[in-house]
Design a protein around this motif. Structure first.
Motif, short mmCIF file in Angstrom:
data_model
loop_
_atom_site.label_atom_id
_atom_site.label_comp_id
_atom_site.label_asym_id
_atom_site.label_seq_id
_atom_site.Cartn_x
_atom_site.Cartn_y
_atom_site.Cartn_z
N GLU A 294 -87.65 -72.31 2.28
CA GLU A 294 -86.23 -72.47 1.94
C GLU A 294 -85.48 -71.21 2.36
O GLU A 294 -85.85 -70.10 1.96
N GLY A 295 -84.46 -71.38 3.18
CA GLY A 295 -83.62 -70.26 3.58
C GLY A 295 -82.77 -69.79 2.43
O GLY A 295 -82.25 -70.61 1.66
N LEU A 296 -82.60 -68.48 2.31
CA LEU A 296 -81.85 -67.91 1.20
C LEU A 296 -80.45 -67.45 1.59
O LEU A 296 -79.77 -66.79 0.80
N THR B 293 -84.91 -63.21 2.70
CA THR B 293 -84.03 -64.13 3.43
C THR B 293 -84.58 -65.56 3.47
O THR B 293 -83.89 -66.47 3.89
N PHE B 294 -85.82 -65.73 3.02
CA PHE B 294 -86.39 -67.07 2.85
C PHE B 294 -87.46 -66.98 1.79
O PHE B 294 -87.92 -65.89 1.42
N TYR C 256 -85.37 -72.04 19.61
CA TYR C 256 -85.93 -70.97 18.76
C TYR C 256 -84.84 -70.37 17.87
O TYR C 256 -85.05 -70.18 16.67
N VAL C 257 -83.68 -70.08 18.47
CA VAL C 257 -82.60 -69.48 17.70
C VAL C 257 -82.14 -70.43 16.60
O VAL C 257 -81.97 -70.03 15.44
N GLY D 110 -81.92 -71.50 10.96
CA GLY D 110 -82.10 -72.51 9.91
C GLY D 110 -83.16 -72.09 8.90
O GLY D 110 -83.04 -72.37 7.71
N PHE D 111 -84.19 -71.44 9.38
CA PHE D 111 -85.28 -70.98 8.53
C PHE D 111 -84.79 -70.03 7.45
O PHE D 111 -85.28 -70.03 6.32
#
Length: 193
Positions: free
Chosen positions: A123-125, A114-115, A152-153, A158-159
C-alpha cells in the motif's frame, strides 16, 4: 490547484535537454506557489550495505552513524511528502530510466515510510498527489514494447501511492525533432493547472 511542485530533472545534460525544456514549460503552466528542484545531474549515491543496514534498523534503534547514512534519503522523502505535484523530466536512456532516476527511486521507496505491506499486498503511503512526467527519447516510442521506462515510472509512483500520472512525450526525436517537440509542447499547454 497546484501549490507545491517537486521538480525532478533526470537528464545528465543541463544545456540542450528536451526533458528540461519540457519541465520548464510544465512548471510555468502549473504556476505553483512553491517549487523544490532536485537536479539529478548531480548524482545521488547508490545504495550500499551500510544504507540497507540503517534502513532496516528500527528508527528508534539507529545510532548516529545510521541516522547520518539515511539523512539524504530522509531529505528526499521530505521533499516528496511536501509536494502536491511531481514534475519529472525523464529522458529514456537505453530503453529505460537514467541510473540517476533509479537511484532517486531507491532512496524514496522505503517500507514503512512511503509504502507498507498489508495482508492485501503493498500500500502506497503518499496518496492524493499528482505526477506529470516529461519523456524525451531519440528513438524509443513511449508505450511501445521497447519502452521500459514509462511503465516502470508509473508502477513505482503507484507503489508509493501516486496514481494520478500523466505522461507528456517528446519521443522519437531522431525522426523529426521539431514536430515531436511542438506536439509535446502542445500537450503541456493543454494540461490542467
Amino acid at each position: 490547484m497546484t501549490t507545491h511542485v517537486l521538480r525532478i530533472d533526470a537528464s545528465v545534460r543541463r544545456d540542450g535537454s528536451v526533458s528540461r525544456r519540457l519541465t520548464d514549460r510544465i512548471v510555468a503552466r502549473l504556476a505553483p506557489e512553491t517549487v523544490t528542484h532536485r537536479d539529478l545531474a548531480t548524482p545521488l549515491p547508490l545504495l550500499d550495505e551500510a544504507w540497507i543496514g540503517a534502513n532496516f534498523t528500527p528508527a528508534d534503534q539507529r545510532d548516529d552513524s545510521q541516522r547520518a547514512t539515511l539523512a539524504l534519503s530522509d531529505t528526499l522523502v521530505s521533499e516528496l511528502k511536501a509536494a502536491d505535484t511531481l514534475v519529472i523530466g525523464l529522458p529514456i536512456y537505453n530503453f529505460g530510466v537514467p541510473a540517476a532516476f533509479k537511484a532517486w527511486i531507491d532512496m524514496v521507496a522505503r517500507a514503512g515510510v512511503t509504502f507498507r505491506y498489508t495482508e492485501d499486498g503493498p500500500e502506497g503511503l503518499l496518496p492524493g498527489k499528482r505526477a506529470v512526467v516529461a519523456v524525451a527519447s531519440g528513438g524509443t516510442q513511449t508505450g511501445s514494447e521497447i519502452d521500459f521506462a514509462t511503465g516502470y515510472v508509473r508502477h513505482m509512483l503507484g507503489f508509493i501511492g501516486i496514481t494520478d500520472v500523466t505522461f507528456v512525450s517528446a519521443d522519437r526525436l531522431a525522426l523529426d525533432a521539431e514536430a515531436t517537440l511542438a506536439a509535446a509542447e502542445a500537450e503541456v499547454d493543454r494540461l490542467a493547472a
